[in-house]
Design a protein around this motif. Structure first.
Motif, mmCIF file in Angstrom:
data_model
loop_
_atom_site.group_PDB
_atom_site.id
_atom_site.type_symbol
_atom_site.label_atom_id
_atom_site.label_comp_id
_atom_site.label_asym_id
_atom_site.label_seq_id
_atom_site.Cartn_x
_atom_site.Cartn_y
_atom_site.Cartn_z
ATOM 1 N N LEU A 312 0.861 -1.182 0.000
ATOM 2 C CA LEU A 312 0.000 0.000 0.000
ATOM 3 C C LEU A 312 0.894 1.228 0.000
ATOM 4 C CD1 LEU A 312 -2.748 1.450 0.377
ATOM 5 C CD2 LEU A 312 -2.475 1.128 2.834
ATOM 6 N N VAL A 313 0.808 2.000 -1.078
ATOM 7 C CA VAL A 313 1.603 3.219 -1.163
ATOM 8 C C VAL A 313 0.658 4.411 -1.161
ATOM 9 C CG1 VAL A 313 3.352 4.469 -2.474
ATOM 10 C CG2 VAL A 313 3.265 1.964 -2.577
ATOM 11 N N VAL A 314 0.795 5.271 -0.173
ATOM 12 C CA VAL A 314 -0.069 6.449 -0.081
ATOM 13 C C VAL A 314 0.796 7.697 0.004
ATOM 14 C CG1 VAL A 314 -1.773 7.642 1.336
ATOM 15 C CG2 VAL A 314 -1.943 5.171 1.036
ATOM 16 N N GLU A 315 0.444 8.689 -0.778
ATOM 17 C CA GLU A 315 1.158 9.962 -0.705
ATOM 18 C C GLU A 315 0.160 11.087 -0.503
ATOM 19 O OE1 GLU A 315 3.805 11.051 -3.825
ATOM 20 O OE2 GLU A 315 5.009 9.224 -3.604
ATOM 21 N N ILE A 316 0.429 11.937 0.478
ATOM 22 C CA ILE A 316 -0.417 13.115 0.683
ATOM 23 C C ILE A 316 0.462 14.343 0.495
ATOM 24 C CG2 ILE A 316 -1.844 14.390 2.328
ATOM 25 C CD1 ILE A 316 -2.514 11.695 3.612
ATOM 26 N N ASN A 317 0.079 15.217 -0.425
ATOM 27 C CA ASN A 317 0.876 16.391 -0.782
ATOM 28 C C ASN A 317 2.324 16.016 -1.071
ATOM 29 O OD1 ASN A 317 -1.226 18.267 -0.587
ATOM 30 N ND2 ASN A 317 -1.009 18.322 1.642
ATOM 31 N N GLY A 318 2.500 14.895 -1.747
ATOM 32 C CA GLY A 318 3.826 14.470 -2.142
ATOM 33 C C GLY A 318 4.637 13.783 -1.053
ATOM 34 N N VAL A 319 4.068 13.718 0.164
ATOM 35 C CA VAL A 319 4.788 13.073 1.249
ATOM 36 C C VAL A 319 4.286 11.643 1.415
ATOM 37 C CG1 VAL A 319 5.375 13.191 3.701
ATOM 38 C CG2 VAL A 319 4.918 15.304 2.411
ATOM 39 N N PRO A 320 5.165 10.643 1.311
ATOM 40 C CA PRO A 320 4.711 9.265 1.467
ATOM 41 C C PRO A 320 4.273 8.984 2.911
ATOM 42 C CG PRO A 320 6.991 9.382 0.693
ATOM 43 C CD PRO A 320 6.595 10.757 1.064
ATOM 44 N N CYS A 321 3.218 8.212 3.066
ATOM 45 C CA CYS A 321 2.697 7.895 4.400
ATOM 46 C C CYS A 321 2.682 6.387 4.585
ATOM 47 C CB CYS A 321 1.264 8.396 4.573
ATOM 48 S SG CYS A 321 1.038 10.104 4.156
ATOM 49 N N ARG A 322 3.064 5.951 5.761
ATOM 50 C CA ARG A 322 2.960 4.527 6.088
ATOM 51 C C ARG A 322 1.620 4.293 6.752
ATOM 52 N NH1 ARG A 322 7.264 1.170 7.149
ATOM 53 N NH2 ARG A 322 9.204 1.817 6.162
ATOM 54 N N ILE A 323 0.834 3.381 6.185
ATOM 55 C CA ILE A 323 -0.465 3.079 6.774
ATOM 56 C C ILE A 323 -0.599 1.574 6.967
ATOM 57 C CG2 ILE A 323 -2.961 3.116 6.376
ATOM 58 C CD1 ILE A 323 -2.564 5.796 4.987
ATOM 59 N N HIS A 324 -0.665 1.170 8.231
ATOM 60 C CA HIS A 324 -0.837 -0.254 8.537
ATOM 61 C C HIS A 324 -2.223 -0.556 9.066
ATOM 62 C CE1 HIS A 324 3.343 -0.974 7.799
ATOM 63 N NE2 HIS A 324 3.674 0.008 8.626
ATOM 64 N N ASN A 325 -2.863 0.450 9.676
ATOM 65 C CA ASN A 325 -4.209 0.268 10.210
ATOM 66 C C ASN A 325 -4.926 1.612 10.189
ATOM 67 O OD1 ASN A 325 -3.268 1.731 12.491
ATOM 68 N ND2 ASN A 325 -2.467 -0.169 13.334
ATOM 69 N N GLN A 326 -6.176 1.604 10.599
ATOM 70 C CA GLN A 326 -6.943 2.834 10.486
ATOM 71 C C GLN A 326 -6.422 3.936 11.410
ATOM 72 O OE1 GLN A 326 -7.936 0.070 11.953
ATOM 73 N NE2 GLN A 326 -9.781 0.322 13.166
ATOM 74 N N TYR A 327 -5.724 3.552 12.481
ATOM 75 C CA TYR A 327 -5.196 4.570 13.377
ATOM 76 C C TYR A 327 -4.116 5.380 12.662
ATOM 77 C CZ TYR A 327 -7.511 1.414 16.593
ATOM 78 O OH TYR A 327 -8.430 0.612 17.210
ATOM 79 N N ASP A 328 -3.301 4.669 11.856
ATOM 80 C CA ASP A 328 -2.296 5.366 11.050
ATOM 81 C C ASP A 328 -2.977 6.323 10.089
ATOM 82 O OD1 ASP A 328 -0.400 3.866 12.285
ATOM 83 O OD2 ASP A 328 -0.134 2.438 10.640
ATOM 84 N N ALA A 329 -4.035 5.819 9.444
ATOM 85 C CA ALA A 329 -4.735 6.631 8.444
ATOM 86 C C ALA A 329 -5.315 7.889 9.084
ATOM 87 C CB ALA A 329 -5.838 5.812 7.782
ATOM 88 N N ILE A 330 -5.948 7.706 10.243
ATOM 89 C CA ILE A 330 -6.531 8.857 10.939
ATOM 90 C C ILE A 330 -5.423 9.822 11.340
ATOM 91 C CG2 ILE A 330 -7.740 9.555 13.051
ATOM 92 C CD1 ILE A 330 -9.272 6.830 12.801
ATOM 93 N N GLY A 331 -4.300 9.268 11.779
ATOM 94 C CA GLY A 331 -3.159 10.094 12.158
ATOM 95 C C GLY A 331 -2.626 10.913 10.999
ATOM 96 N N LYS A 332 -2.783 10.399 9.778
ATOM 97 C CA LYS A 332 -2.322 11.126 8.594
ATOM 98 C C LYS A 332 -3.437 11.999 8.019
ATOM 99 C CE LYS A 332 1.718 9.238 8.578
ATOM 100 N NZ LYS A 332 2.824 10.035 9.144
ATOM 101 N N ASN A 333 -4.460 12.246 8.818
ATOM 102 C CA ASN A 333 -5.570 13.112 8.416
ATOM 103 C C ASN A 333 -6.374 12.584 7.238
ATOM 104 O OD1 ASN A 333 -5.394 15.198 10.369
ATOM 105 N ND2 ASN A 333 -3.537 15.895 9.329
ATOM 106 N N ILE A 334 -6.529 11.265 7.192
ATOM 107 C CA ILE A 334 -7.450 10.680 6.233
ATOM 108 C C ILE A 334 -8.737 10.347 6.982
ATOM 109 C CG2 ILE A 334 -7.851 8.790 4.602
ATOM 110 C CD1 ILE A 334 -4.844 8.447 4.385
ATOM 111 N N ALA A 335 -9.874 10.680 6.401
ATOM 112 C CA ALA A 335 -11.140 10.356 7.042
ATOM 113 C C ALA A 335 -11.980 9.518 6.098
ATOM 114 C CB ALA A 335 -11.894 11.626 7.415
ATOM 115 N N LEU A 336 -12.686 8.533 6.650
ATOM 116 C CA LEU A 336 -13.554 7.702 5.830
ATOM 117 C C LEU A 336 -14.967 7.735 6.394
ATOM 118 C CD1 LEU A 336 -12.932 4.444 4.073
ATOM 119 C CD2 LEU A 336 -14.670 4.345 5.822
#
Lengths: 507, 320
Positions: A312-336
Motif C-alpha cells: 500500500l503506497v499512499v502519498e499526501i501532498n507528495g509526502v509518502p505515508c505509512r499506513i498499517h491500520n486505520q489509526y495510522d490513516a486517521i493520524g495522517k488526516n485521512i477520514a472515511l
C-alpha cells in the motif's frame, strides 16, 4: 382502471406524533394489478402511512378498507390476515437459520404427531423460490448469502403468505442493477397475478420504469396522485421538494491544467496482481464508479488501513505515508465516511455532541482530560456549519432524522480537519434537500483543497459531483473519465467491459 | 440544557425507591433514622458502592466481570496479612500492594478477553475461581490483623464532625464521574459500549480501552477488599463471594445497561442503598433467613422494574 376494484382504500387518514403531524388527511388507494409508487422526501410521511397499513401504528382518524370492507389493524399479524404483506428495507431474516426455516418461521408445517415436517417444508420452500426465480438450496444458511439474495429471500417470505397487497419499502437500496431488474421482473409477475403493489423508492429511474400510478407526499400531505404518464422527472421532483432538478448539484470545480497532486494511493492486493491506483488533484472531487461490488469499497477501505494488502503506497501532498491500520490513516488526516449510516456511522444512544467529538477527543484534551469549553465551541460551530437540525447538543443521536444523522457522521470527521476525505455512499437513503446540502458541502471542501474521493452507486450523483471518474470492474480500473466524457454511457461501457487483469483504457 | 436535566431525571426513580425504603425502615423502627445509624449506613455501604462501580466500568463497554468477588477476597486477605506495624513505610506498602494486585488481575482478564476475543462471562468466571483459590491458599480461615490506627481513621470523623465514610462516598462518586464524563478514557468507554465497530472506525483504540476497563474494575474491587479488611479488622477469603452478583445487580438497578453504552455512576449510590436497606429492614422485622432470601430476590426484581430503562415499565424516555 378506475372501474377496477379497489383492493385498498385509505380515506382521511390523520396520524399525530408528539410535536409533529406525520400524516395529514391522506387519501390513498391501490387497485388490483397495478404498481402504485409512493415518493417523497424523508419525513414526508410515507413510512408512517405504511406503518399504519402494517398495524404498527393506528390512525387518529380516517378509515382503512380492504376489498371495500373497513378494517382496524392492531398489529402486523392482523394486517397479514387481511392480505397485506410488507417487504422491509432492513432485513428481518435470522442469519443463523436456513432459508426454509426463515420462510416458515412461526408457521412450520407439522406432521400428525405434532413434530415439524421438514420434508414438506423443504418442498414448499423450493416451490416458493422457483416462483420468484431464485435458484437456491432451501438448506442454505442466510449468513452465507450475499445481501441481495437475502433481500430476495425476504420477498419470498412475504410472497409465501400469498398477500393481495404487497408493500415494498425501498427494496433496491442494497441491490445491484441486475438484481434490481430481477426484482422488477418479480414485481411485474406479481402485478400480472392481480396483486396490488405499493412501491416506495427514492430512485426516480425505478419509478419511471415500474410505476402505473404515482403518489407524491410532502410534509404529511398528498401532493398529487396521477398516472405515471402525467409526470416528468422534473415535475415529480418539484412536487417533492419545490425546486428544479438542475439546482441539485453545485457547479464543478475549476481544474487548472497542471494542478498539483494532493493525494495518491496505490494498492496491490497480492504479490502477483497489478496494483490499483487512484489520485486526486487540488480542488478535485474524484468519483469511483462501476457496478456494485467491483472492489470500490474494498479499495477505499484498504487505503484507510482496513483490510489486507500486499503493498500500500499512499502519498499526501507528495509526502509518502505509512499506513498499517486505520489509526495510522486517521493520524495522517485521512477520514472515511462509511456507507451504512445508522449501523456504521453513529452511536445511537450517545448525544449529538458526544457523537460529533468522538473522533477528535485527543485534540481537545490535556493529560486525558477533555476541555468541555473547547468541545462545546467546536460542536456548536459544526452544527451551525452543517445546519444539523437538533433540539440541543445533548439530544440523543438516534432521535435525529436520516439526513441529519448523515450530516453528523460528516461533521465528526470534518472536526478532524482531514486532508483526504473518503465518502462511501454519502447520500444513501437521504432526502433530496439534504442531498443538495451534502453536495454543496463536498464541493466546498474540495475548493478548500481537501482531496475528496466519492464512491456512490447513484449514477446521477457520480456524474453530477465528480470532476474525474475512475470506473472499476473486478478490482481493476477500466476507465478514467474527465470533463465532458463523464457520461452515463461511457461509465457503463467501462463498468461492463470485459478486461484482462491490469488492462485499462482511457477515453 | 433541557436535555441535561432530563438525563438527571433518568436517575430519579432509583432515589425515589431508595428514599421510600429508607422511610419505611424509619417507620418500622424510629431509631433507624438516628444520626448514629446513618453513620453506620455510610460505613456499610462503601464496599457495595465500590463493587458496583467496578462492575459498571466493564458493563458500560458491554462486558461483564464475575471476578470482582475473588479480587475483593484476595485483596482483603492480603491487606490483613501485610505487616500492621504503624510505620510510615508499612502504611505505604499497605496502600500500594492490594491495588496493584487488583490492577494486575484486571489487566490479565482484559488481556485474555481482548486478545483472543473470548466471552468475558466465561473468562471472568474462570479467573474468579482461580483467584478465590489463591485467597484460600493464603488464608484458609478468617484471620490476620489490621492496624487499629487505620480502623480509627476510616471509622472516625473529620474535624469530629463529618464521618470519614461519607467523605469517601463523595470522593469515590466524584472521581468516577470525572473519569466517565471528563476524560478521553471515559468517553471512549461509552463509545465502545455503544458500538465497537464505529468506535474503532473513529480511531478509538478499542482493545486498549477494553483492557483498561477491566483494570479499573480490578482496581475498584481491590479498594472494596481493603476497605472491608479495615472495618472487619481482619481478613476473610470468602468475603467477596456475594459481591459477584450483587455488584451486577447494583450497577443495573443504578441504571447501567447490560448491553453497554448507557448509564453512569449517578444511580449507583441509590442502588447500593436499596440493596443494603432491604437486608436491614428484613432484619428489623425479624424475618427468618430463609424468607429473607425469597423476599430480597422479589424486592430486587421490583426495584429493577421501577428503575429499569431497558424494557418493561414505560419509564424510559423514548426518542422517536
Amino acid at each position: 382502471m378506475q372501474t377496477q376494484s379497489k383492493l385498498l382504500e385509505m380515506k382521511g387518514i390523520v396520524k399525530k406524533f408528539p410535536g409533529t403531524l406525520a400524516v395529514n388527511l391522506v387519501d390513498f388507494d391501490c387497485i388490483a394489478g397495478e404498481v402504485h409508487c409512493l415518493v417523497g422526501e424523508n419525513g414526508a410521511g410515507k413510512s408512517t402511512l405504511m406503518r399504519l397499513l402494517a398495524g404498527i401504528h393506528q390512525p387518529d382518524s380516517g378509515t382503512i378498507a380492504v376489498n371495500g370492507q373497513e378494517i382496524h389493524l392492531r398489529n402486523y399479524s392482523e394486517a397479514r390476515k387481511h392480505g397485506i404483506g410488507i417487504v422491509y428495507q432492513e432485513l428481518s431474516l435470522l442469519p443463523d437459520c436456513t432459508v426454509a426455516e426463515n420462510l416458515f418461521m412461526g408457521i412450520w408445517p407439522r406432521k400428525k404427531s405434532g413434530l415439524v415436517d421438514w420434508q414438506e417444508m423443504y418442498k414448499k420452500t423450493s416451490s416458493i423460490l422457483s416462483q420468484i426465480h431464485l435458484d437456491l438450496d432451501p438448506k442454505e444458511l442466510i449468513n452465507n448469502l450475499p445481501v441481495a439474495v437475502r433481500q430476495m429471500v425476504e420477498i419470498g417470505k412475504v410472497v409465501s403468505q400469498s398477500p393481495s397487497i404487497i408493500i415494498f419499502d425501498e427494496p433496491t437500496a442494497s441491490l445491484s442493477k441486475d438484481e434490481v431488474q430481477l426484482l422488477f421482473d418479480i414485481i411485474r409477475n406479481l402485478r400480472s397475478q392481480g396483486k396490488g403493489i405499493i412501491y416506495i423508492s427514492h430512485r426516480l429511474a425505478e419509478i419511471f420504469e415500474l410505476a402505473d400510478r404515482v403518489t407524491v407526499m410532502k410534509d404529511g400531505k398528498v401532493m398529487a396522485t396521477r398516472p405515471l404518464e402525467e409526470f416528468t422527472e422534473e415535475s415529480l421532483i418539484s412536487l417533492m421538494v419545490g425546486r428544479e432538478l438542475k439546482e441539485i448539484f453545485p457547479s464543478k470545480g475549476k481544474i487548472v491544467a497542471n494542478a498539483k497532486m494532493v493525494f495518491s494511493a496505490s494498492v496491490q492486493y497480492t504479490p502477483s496482481s497489478a496494483p490499483v491506483s487512484i489520485s486526486v488533484r487540488e480542488g478535485e472531487v474524484l468519483g469511483i464508479g462501476g457496478l456494485q461490488g467491483q472492489g470500490q469499497i474494498r479499495l477505499l477501505q484498504t487505503i484507510f488501513g482496513i483490510g489486507k494488502a500486499n503493498q500500500l503506497v499512499v502519498e499526501i501532498n507528495g509526502v509518502p505515508c505509512r499506513i498499517h491500520n486505520q489509526y495510522d490513516a486517521i493520524g495522517k488526516n485521512i477520514a472515511l465516511i462509511p456507507a451504512n449510516r445508522t449501523e456504521e456511522g453513529i452511536f445511537q444512544t450517545m448525544s449529538v455532541s458526544d457523537n460529533l467529538s468522538v473522533a477528535t477527543l485527543g485534540k481537545r484534551s490535556k493529560l486525558g482530560f477533555i476541555s468541555r469549553k473547547q468541545e462545546t465551541v467546536a460542536v456548536v460551530e459544526m452544527i451551525k456549519e452543517l445546519s444539523i437540525i437538533t433540539a440541543s447538543v445533548h439530544q440523543a443521536a438516534m432521535s435525529l432524522s436520516g439526513g441529519n444523522i448523515q450530516k453528523l457522521v460528516l461533521g465528526k470527521w470534518l472536526l478532524a480537519n482531514p486532508l483526504v476525505l473518503i465518502l462511501l455512499e454519502p447520500t444513501k437513503g437521504v432526502d433530496v434537500g439534504t442531498k443538495q446540502h451534502i453536495y454543496q458541502l463536498i464541493r466546498k471542501l474540495a475548493d478548500q483543497g481537501i482531496a475528496c474521493v466519492l464512491y456512490t452507486s447513484d449514477m446521477l450523483e457520480l456524474i453530477g459531483m465528480s470532476d474525474r471518474v475512475v470506473v472499476m470492474n473486478h478490482d481493476v480500473v477500466t476507465a478514467e473519465l474527465t470533463g465532458n466524457s463523464i457520461t452515463e454511457e461511457n461509465i457503463m461501457r467501462a463498468a461492463v467491459a470485459v478486461v484482462g487483469l491490469g488492462e485499462a483504457y482511457h477515453v | 440544557m433541557f436535555e441535561r436535566r432530563r438525563n438527571l431525571l433518568i436517575y430519579l426513580p432509583v432515589y425515589i425507591v431508595a428514599v421510600s425504603i429508607y422511610l419505611i425502615a424509619g417507620i418500622l423502627q424510629p431509631r433507624f433514622l438516628s444520626w448514629n445509624n446513618n453513620v453506620n449506613l455510610f460505613t456499610r455501604i462503601v464496599p457495595l458502592l465500590l463493587a458496583g462501580i467496578a462492575q459498571m466500568f466493564v458493563l458500560l463497554t458491554g462486558g461483564i466481570d464475575l471476578s470482582v468477588g475473588s479480587v475483593i477476597g484476595l485483596t482483603n486477605v492480603v491487606a490483613a496479612l501485610l505487616p500492621f506495624v504503624d510505620t510510615g513505610w508499612n502504611i505505604v506498602l499497605w496502600l500500594i500492594i492490594p491495588p496493584m494486585i487488583g490492577l494486575a488481575i484486571g489487566l490479565c482478564n482484559g488481556f485474555i478477553i481482548s486478545r483472543w476475543e473470548f466471552p468475558p462471562f466465561i473468562v471472568t468466571l474462570a479467573t474468579n475461581t482461580v483467584w478465590s483459590g489463591f485467597a484460600l491458599l493464603i488464608m484458609d480461615v478468617p484471620g490476620g490483623k489490621i492496624s487499629m490506627n487505620l480502623y480509627r481513621a476510616i471509622t472516625g470523623k473529620l474535624f469530629s464532625l463529618i464521618p470519614v465514610p461519607l467523605i469517601l462516598i463523595m470522593a469515590i462518586i466524584s472521581i468516577t464521574y470525572l473519569i466517565l464524563r471528563h476524560t478521553v478514557f471515559g468517553r471512549s468507554i461509552y463509545a465502545l459500549g455503544g458500538n465497537k465497530n464505529i468506535a474503532r472506525e473513529s480511531g478509538i483504540r478499542v482493545e486498549r480501552i477494553e483492557v483498561a476497563t477491566y483494570a479499573m474494575s480490578g482496581l475498584f474491587a481491590s479498594f472494596a477488599g481493603m476497605y472491608l479488611s479495615v472495618i472487619m479488622i481482619s481478613g476473610d477469603p470468602l468475603v467477596g463471594e456475594p459481591y459477584v452478583m450483587n455488584s451486577i445487580a447494583v450497577a443495573v438497578i443504578g441504571g447501567v445497561a447490560l448491553s453497554g453504552g448507557r448509564g453512569g455512576v449517578q444511580g449507583i449510590l441509590g442502588a447500593a442503598y436499596i440493596f443494603y436497606l432491604i437486608d436491614n429492614i428484613l432484619n428489623l422485622l425479624g424475618v427468618s433467613t430463609f424468607y429473607q432470601y425469597v423476599a430480597k430476590g422479589l424486592i430486587i426484581i421490583l426495584a429493577l422494574a421501577i428503575t429499569s430503562r431497558e424494557k418493561g415499565l414505560p419509564l424510559r424516555i423514548k426518542a422517536k
